[in-house]
Design a protein around this motif. Structure first.
Motif, PDB file in Angstrom:
ATOM      1  N   THR A 215     -38.556 -51.676  19.655  1.00 18.94           N
ATOM      2  CA  THR A 215     -39.688 -52.464  20.143  1.00 18.94           C
ATOM      3  C   THR A 215     -40.192 -53.407  19.054  1.00 18.94           C
ATOM      4  OG1 THR A 215     -40.340 -50.682  21.625  1.00 18.94           O
ATOM      5  CG2 THR A 215     -42.017 -52.304  21.091  1.00 18.94           C
TER       6      THR A 215
ATOM      7  N   GLY B 189     -45.485 -48.507  23.216  1.00 15.06           N
ATOM      8  CA  GLY B 189     -44.297 -48.881  22.459  1.00 15.06           C
ATOM      9  C   GLY B 189     -44.591 -48.739  20.984  1.00 15.06           C
TER      10      GLY B 189
ATOM     11  N   GLY C  37     -40.296 -46.468  18.593  1.00 19.18           N
ATOM     12  CA  GLY C  37     -40.780 -47.848  18.586  1.00 19.18           C
ATOM     13  C   GLY C  37     -40.052 -48.770  17.633  1.00 19.18           C
TER      14      GLY C  37
END
Lengths: 271, 332, 340
Positions: free
Chosen positions: B68, B42, B65
């Motif tokens: 995330t 991630g 990402g």
């Protein structure tokens, strides 16, 4: 408390907007409302038929609603991303889970209360005439019947609360379909927990390993059959309050266990 | 010294030390288990520092990402390793939630409510209520231009209306720090401009805004600082002005289809020659060299398109930065 | 509270509640049994892994609260197939059997299923072995139904009636009917018990039950009429038998048989008189008559077989089968008795 209440309230109103749920409710009310029609199948035992079909439908459809609603409460929030806005506000995960559970429970209970009301009306109209003696059967006693039916419906509320708790927590761990299947499975096997208890008896000659497994199943599964008091309604035996209280206590303890598990799972769950 | 006083003092010290930082992450790493033993990165070893009062843009292609990182900072998911702080508290700490607002990507809300009901519900989660909350709701809905349409059910909303209400709900508690995930995606140009104005206004009020987006053209004019993510890694970071300038300021001369003879003469002083379709761009170390070359080209019949300092667009910076990483990745 | 501390608390609550739940569950199981809230299940059959009983429990649990509704729907389907003539009688039987498994506490399907075996399917075949099998099937269906509903009179009565009306096994009929009257029941059952004893013939027991009926309801004309008939026609013969004046007794019954030559009751009575007189050949003659005048008179057939055996004569085809079954049953019971 405030957060739980807010989430619960939103869940409750959202629950009423679920189409499949309205569908089940309408169908259930149709069946319960026409339960007296089934009685022609069994002349002489119309009252048994009426009670079986009426209360059986309340339990069955209540269970369907509890499982399908419960197993989708949390996954739907994740799928629609409504959970993000909620959890970024001062709402802990436990508050969120409890709010979802109690909100969903309110939906299930109000659905079942509607079914119960329908049944009560049908029963009040039809039962006195069915209770008359006929050539084939003696007269029914109806001394405790009305209050027994109310108690039976009350017990089924708590039964569905346990079922729903299982569905909600299972949906935190599995996908909602798997959670629904799991909840059905637990409900059905829980219906016959007494049967597992009998099978675990040393007299059956089951192997020690099988006995341990059966006994574990018997000890762990919620004893759903305890919520079923239809036999006493037919025989007009009073369902005593201490029994009702103990059964509700059992339900509440199971809900506590299930929610404690929910806390353990949901706190680690990534959303 | 009693323990209470000691911890209060420690808190004060921390407050003073971190006063300038709204967000800080330290080697923040998130690796997803995709199942059957396979893993998906991630973000990896992310170190970010976001100062208070600025608009910080986290940019990167899809799947780099950004979301995330946001979810980690909000405590919606948990890091594999590393740590982070939001407003001086560890990430996901309930204490920081009172001062944070969040607009998720493609927000969605309970369908049965209308905008004021939704905001009232969210407001009550912060303990707000009464006339103050009603006033706040009106203020916010006017801010996002939804007050006239306040009676619509959320079920009937368009994407843009959802986005506007999403912004409003993130501001309900008058937060110090705002997380906006793709705030303008799905909006028409006017809607996007409205949202950008809201963001700038928030900075004017001294709030910190943490933006995630892949729409670079929109990030460029509003962000103070930018971090570029690619495949979970921080590729480059800095103030927008610095990034656009590059390491040092160079000067450019752009010609339209110069003949080879002219090009050969000018090339000697140039540091770099680039062809962009029919335009030839020559880069020079200093101003004088560039203008000398321009004069020479004019004299010899060349067609000078432009001459001046060489500023890149954010898109170019981005493609440069991400491109490098891609090469690195394929070498591995 | 730190995260791990919260987790610990959750585990402690979980385990504590789980342990606390166990005595409560046990108390509830006990209460249900004692207070009569649980529907009877054939526990002993479960302990013996009896397949139909286990199927009933599992299917019932699978259907949850819907079992009764599902059973009603299946029953309605059976009804409509029956009336439209759709499917064979065996198809109907399997549907009926399924209904009994779905809702074993519903009495109607048990009764109809047994009736279907013993009456409808019975007349489809001429093979005595097959017929005997079908009668067995009907009887076993009712016995299984009784194991689920041991506290209701209906299925005991139905079984007694099947023995009385179809199989004409009067001693069995009297036994099951007597079992039915232990529970709340309509009046006519006692009368039927008296009828069964009368056919045996055991006139004293028959009179005793008729007397009971008349005492309970003095206006019971059927019981009165039957009492008068017995006292007029058979009691004189019965008294003569008791005085070992067998020829006179036979004479008395014979006068009645002159009027009603095919009366089952008269023929049984003649057989009984000659048996008491140890005139087995004559007794066999009358029991054979009784067995042949009716399509199925199990008791008379049994008597025929028993008397043939005693005389050392070959047992007629129609009776041998039933007699063998009876003997096997006796042997089986003797074995169980020894084991216990």
């Amino acid at each position: 408390m405030r957060a739980i209440f807010r989430v619960a309230r939103a869940t409750y109103y959202e629950g009423w907007r679920k189409r499949f749920l309205n569908g089940i409710l309408v169908f259930a009310i149709l069946i319960i409302g026409s339960s007296w029609v089934f009685t022609y199948l069994q002349p002489g035992a119309e009252l048994k038929m009426l009670i079986d079909v009426g209360l059986g439908s309340i339990r069955f459809f209540g269970m369907l609603i509890a499982v399908f609603l419960g197993s989708r409460l949390v996954p739907d929030e994740i799928e629609k991303r409504t959970i993000y806005t909620l959890l970024s506000k001062p709402v802990t995960r436990m508050q969120f889970l409890l709010g979802k559970f109690f909100g969903g429970l309110a939906t299930v209970v109000s659905n079942m209360a509607l079914m119960g009301l329908t049944f009560y009306i049908v029963f009040m109209i039809k039962a006195p005439q069915f209770a008359q003696p006929t050539e084939d059967s003696p007269a029914y006693k109806m001394e405790f019947m009305y209050e027994n039916i109310a108690k039976a419906v009350l017990l089924s509320f708590f039964e569905m609360a346990v079922v729903m708790g299982i569905a909600v927590v299972a949906s935190v761990v599995f996908s909602w379909i798997l959670a629904a299947i799991f909840s059905f499975f637990v409900y059905f096997t829980g219906q016959m927990s007494e049967f597992f208890g009998h099978l675990a008896d040393p007299d059956t000659g089951a192997s020690p390993v099988a006995r341990v497994v059966l006994l574990t199943v018997y000890r762990v599964l919620p004893h759903f059959e305890n919520f079923d008091v239809r036999e006493s309604i037919l025989t007009d035996v009073p369902v005593i309050w201490s029994y009702v209280g103990m059964t509700i206590g059992m339900g509440v303890l199971y809900i506590t266990i299930v929610l404690a598990l929910g806390y353990l799972f949901f706190n680690q769950r990534e959303v | 010294m009693p323990a209470g006083v000691q911890s209060r003092r420690a808190a004060r010290v921390r407050e003073v030390a971190d006063i300038a930082l709204a967000i800080r992450t330290e080697n923040l790493t998130k690796i997803y288990d995709v199942g059957w033993g396979r893993q998906h990165v991630g973000i990896e070893e992310l170190n970010l520092e976001v100062e208070t009062g600025q608009i910080f843009g986290l940019v990167g292609p899809n799947g780099s990402g950004k979301t995330t990182t946001l979810k980690l900072l909000l405590g919606l998911i948990f890091p594999t390793s590393g740590a982070g702080e939001v407003l001086g508290e560890p990430m996901g700490d309930p204490r920081s939630k009172n001062r944070v607002g969040y607009l998720p990507e493609g927000p969605y809300f309970y369908e049965h409510l209308n905008a004021p009901e939704l905001l009232r519900m969210y407001g009550s989660l912060f303990g707000m209520g009464g006339a103050a909350l009603d006033a706040r709701i009106q203020e916010l809905l006017e801010l996002v231009d939804m007050w006239d349409r306040r009676d619509y059910r959320i079920a009937d909303y368009s994407r843009g209306m959802l986005q506007r209400v999403g912004v409003a709900q993130s501001l309900i508690n008058n937060p110090d720090l705002l997380f906006f995930d793709e705030p303008t995606s799905g909006l028409d140009p006017i809607g996007a401009k409205d949202i950008r104005e809201v963001i700038l206004r928030l900075r004017g009020e001294g709030k910190t805004v943490f933006l995630c987006s892949h729409l670079l053209k929109e990030m460029e004019p509003i962000c103070d600082n930018i971090a570029i993510l690619s495949r979970g890694r921080l590729v480059t970071e800095g103030s927008v002005a610095e990034l656009l300038r590059g390491d040092r300021l160079r000067y450019r001369l752009e010609l339209r289809e110069p003949d080879e003879e002219l090009l050969a003469k000018l090339q000697g002083n140039a540091e770099e020659v680039l062809w962009l379709e029919e335009t030839c761009r020559l880069l020079f170390a200093d101003r004088q060299a560039a203008f000398d070359a321009a004069a020479q080209a004019e004299d010899e019949g060349g067609y000078v398109l432009a001459a001046g300092p060489d500023r890149r667009t954010l898109e170019e910076v981005f493609i440069d930065a991400v491109g490098e990483v891609s090469v690195d990745a394929s070498d591995l | 509270m730190s995260r791990s501390a919260q987790k610990l608390v959750a585990w402690i609550v979980l385990i504590g509640v789980f342990i606390g739940l166990q005595p409560l569950n046990d108390a509830l199981s006990y209460n249900r049994l004692v207070l009569g809230y649980a529907r009877p299940t054939p526990v002993t059959k479960v302990l013996q892994f009896d397949a139909p009983a286990m199927t009933g429990i599992i299917v019932g649990a699978m259907m949850g609260g819907f079992r009764e509704v599902a059973a009603s729907m299946l029953w309605m389907k059976t009804h409509s197939m029956w009336h439209s003539g759709e499917g064979t009688k065996w198809d109907h039987l399997s549907l009926m059997r399924m209904t009994t498994l779905l809702d074993p506490h519903w009495l109607e399907p048990w009764r109809i299923t047994a009736w279907h075996c013993a009456y409808n399917l019975y007349v489809e075949t001429d093979d005595p072995k097959e017929q005997a099998r079908l009668l067995d099937m009907g009887v076993n269906v009712l016995k299984e139904g009784i194991s689920w509903n041991p506290d209701r009179f209906e299925l005991y009565f139905e079984l007694g009636w099947t023995y009385f009306d179809k199989i004409r096994d009067y001693p069995e009929a009297a036994r099951w009917l007597a079992a039915a009257v232990r529970f709340e029941h309509p009046e006519h059952i006692e009368r039927l018990i008296a009828h069964a004893w009368e056919r045996l013939p055991d006139m004293e027991k028959a009179l005793m039950w008729y007397d009971y009926c008349i005492k309970r309801r003095p206006s019971d004309h059927t019981a009165k009429g039957a009492t008068i008939t017995i006292r007029e026609r058979y009691m004189p013969a019965e008294r003569l038998v008791q005085q070992r004046r067998y020829d006179e007794a036979a004479e008395a019954v014979q006068q009645y048989l002159l009027v009603y030559p095919t009366s089952t009751l008269g023929l049984h009575m003649m057989g009984y008189v000659y048996e008491q007189a140890h005139d087995y050949e004559k007794a066999l003659e009358y029991w054979s008559l009784a067995a042949e005048t009716l399509a199925l008179n199990h008791y008379a057939r049994y008597k025929v077989a028993e008397l043939c055996e005693r005389l050392g004569w070959p047992v007629p085809e129609y009776a041998s089968h039933i007699y063998m079954r009876e003997q096997e049953l006796r042997k089986e019971m003797a074995v169980t008795h020894e084991v216990n």
